[in-house]
Scaffold this active site. Structure first.
Site, short mmCIF file in Angstrom:
data_model
loop_
_atom_site.label_atom_id
_atom_site.label_comp_id
_atom_site.label_asym_id
_atom_site.label_seq_id
_atom_site.Cartn_x
_atom_site.Cartn_y
_atom_site.Cartn_z
N ARG A 1 19.03 -63.69 45.51
CA ARG A 1 19.98 -64.05 46.44
C ARG A 1 20.84 -62.83 46.64
O ARG A 1 21.72 -62.81 47.55
CB ARG A 1 20.81 -65.25 45.82
CG ARG A 1 21.54 -66.19 46.57
CD ARG A 1 20.68 -67.25 47.39
NE ARG A 1 21.29 -68.09 47.72
CZ ARG A 1 21.00 -69.49 47.73
NH1 ARG A 1 19.63 -69.78 47.21
NH2 ARG A 1 21.62 -70.59 48.17
N ARG B 1 23.51 -83.77 50.75
CA ARG B 1 23.79 -82.83 49.61
C ARG B 1 25.28 -82.82 49.47
O ARG B 1 26.01 -82.37 50.59
CB ARG B 1 22.97 -81.46 49.77
CG ARG B 1 21.77 -81.42 49.05
CD ARG B 1 20.97 -80.37 49.26
NE ARG B 1 21.61 -78.94 49.21
CZ ARG B 1 21.44 -77.72 49.21
NH1 ARG B 1 20.07 -77.55 49.58
NH2 ARG B 1 22.17 -76.64 49.07
N ARG C 1 21.54 -82.70 57.55
CA ARG C 1 20.71 -82.82 56.52
C ARG C 1 20.51 -83.99 55.61
O ARG C 1 21.71 -84.22 55.20
CB ARG C 1 20.54 -81.33 55.66
CG ARG C 1 19.59 -81.67 54.50
CD ARG C 1 18.84 -79.87 54.26
NE ARG C 1 20.34 -79.36 53.60
CZ ARG C 1 20.17 -78.10 53.30
NH1 ARG C 1 18.87 -77.59 53.26
NH2 ARG C 1 21.01 -77.41 52.58
N LYS D 1 13.96 -73.17 54.55
CA LYS D 1 13.26 -72.55 53.52
C LYS D 1 12.75 -73.62 52.67
O LYS D 1 11.56 -73.55 52.32
CB LYS D 1 14.14 -71.71 52.61
CG LYS D 1 14.94 -70.26 53.16
CD LYS D 1 15.61 -69.47 52.34
CE LYS D 1 16.58 -70.25 51.73
NZ LYS D 1 17.98 -70.51 52.42
N ARG E 1 29.28 -71.19 51.82
CA ARG E 1 27.89 -70.74 51.52
C ARG E 1 27.37 -69.86 52.50
O ARG E 1 26.57 -68.66 52.26
CB ARG E 1 27.03 -72.13 51.61
CG ARG E 1 27.33 -72.95 50.40
CD ARG E 1 26.69 -74.23 50.39
NE ARG E 1 25.21 -74.39 50.66
CZ ARG E 1 24.41 -75.22 51.25
NH1 ARG E 1 25.38 -76.18 51.86
NH2 ARG E 1 23.36 -75.19 51.38
P1 AMP Z 1 20.24 -73.70 47.51
O1 AMP Z 1 19.46 -75.27 47.40
O2 AMP Z 1 19.25 -72.54 47.60
O3 AMP Z 1 20.91 -73.82 49.14
O4 AMP Z 1 21.15 -73.52 46.62
C1 AMP Z 1 22.52 -74.22 46.34
C2 AMP Z 1 23.09 -73.47 45.17
O5 AMP Z 1 22.59 -73.27 44.24
C3 AMP Z 1 23.86 -72.31 45.73
O6 AMP Z 1 24.97 -72.65 46.89
C4 AMP Z 1 24.23 -71.74 44.52
O7 AMP Z 1 25.33 -72.03 44.14
C5 AMP Z 1 23.05 -72.01 43.79
N1 AMP Z 1 22.12 -71.04 43.74
C6 AMP Z 1 20.74 -71.18 44.20
N2 AMP Z 1 20.04 -70.20 44.02
C7 AMP Z 1 20.73 -69.08 43.58
C8 AMP Z 1 20.56 -67.70 43.28
N3 AMP Z 1 19.53 -67.34 43.33
N4 AMP Z 1 21.80 -67.03 42.61
C9 AMP Z 1 22.70 -67.78 42.55
N5 AMP Z 1 22.96 -69.00 42.65
C10 AMP Z 1 22.24 -69.74 43.46
#
Ligand code: AMP
Length: 210
Positions: A88, A155, A122, A13, A166
């Site tokens: 989410r 990360r 990654r 994404k 996740r």
């Molecule tokens: P991502 O970079 O999208 O994989 O997000 C990394 C982390 O940020 C996730 O595992 C959540 O802990 C938090 N996070 C990101 N977007 C959201 C969201 N829309 N709602 C809740 N937590 C989020």
């Protein structure tokens, strides 16, 4: 117009959102990037969300929506947004309706094995956020960003133990959005394993039809 990129962590994404935002006048809004930036700065919000990211759990909806809606009220978000990592869950999707909702949800599909492989390999640039992969998209120079020469890092939440959590959160909370937007005729499916330029081309075609 608001476009949402939907798919499990590691489906690409972030890369697609970055590439698309170079082609269309929509801003790239990544909630994950906002949270990671706040953690890096150790702002009060960063300190609050740190433990959720570390454990691979979702940040509470109220805080997440507050952060997103504040960004949506800025001038450059007027023409529309490419959402990367938001909404989410259904509660966030419902809250977003008050801000125009989502016109098109581009779903990046891939099998579980490739999904985990993508996350484990990654690499991300600490400075500019460019995304690489040890095997599928290696940088030209080992551990160095092609764009800004900064160091690449894994990360912290791309460790196997956190990846499991996740993916569980995705299955329980985010997967239902496929039906939520599907019943509204807004889901466009793409094969996440296609090469990046092809994905951009196909995504632009899908978005263009809306
Ligand atoms: P991502 O970079 O999208 O994989 O997000 C990394 C982390 O940020 C996730 O595992 C959540 O802990 C938090 N996070 C990101 N977007 C959201 C969201 N829309 N709602 C809740 N937590 C989020």
């Amino acid at each position: 117009m608001n476009v949402m990129l939907l798919g499990p962590p590691g489906s690409g994404k972030g890369t697609l959102a970055k590439n698309l935002s170079l082609e269309v006048p929509l801003i790239h809004l990544s909630t994950g990037d906002i949270f990671r930036g706040a953690i890096q700065r150790q702002s009060p919000m960063g300190r609050t969300v740190e433990c959720y990211l570390r454990e691979g759990k979702l940040v509470p909806d109220e805080l997440t929506c507050e952060v997103v809606f504040e960004r949506l009220r800025e001038e450059d978000a007027r023409r529309g947004v490419i959402f990367d990592g938001f909404p989410r869950n259904v509660a966030q999707a419902e809250a977003l309706e008050a801000y125009g909702g989502v016109d098109c949800a581009v779903l990046l599909e891939l099998d579980r094995e490739s999904n985990i492989g993508r996350l484990v390999g990654r690499l991300v640039c600490k400075e500019c956020g460019s995304i690489y992969h040890l095997k599928f998209l290696p940088p030209k120079v080992r551990n160095t960003c092609d764009v800004c020469n900064s160091e690449l890092k894994r990360r912290p939440d791309d460790q196997l133990e956190v990846i499991g959590k996740r993916l569980e959160e995705y299955r329980d909370q985010t997967y239902p959005l496929i039906e939520y937007y599907g019943t509204r005729g807004k889901v466009e499916r793409l094969d996440a394993l296609l090469p990046a330029p092809e994905l951009v081309k196909l995504a632009l075609e899908k978005i263009g039809t809306f």
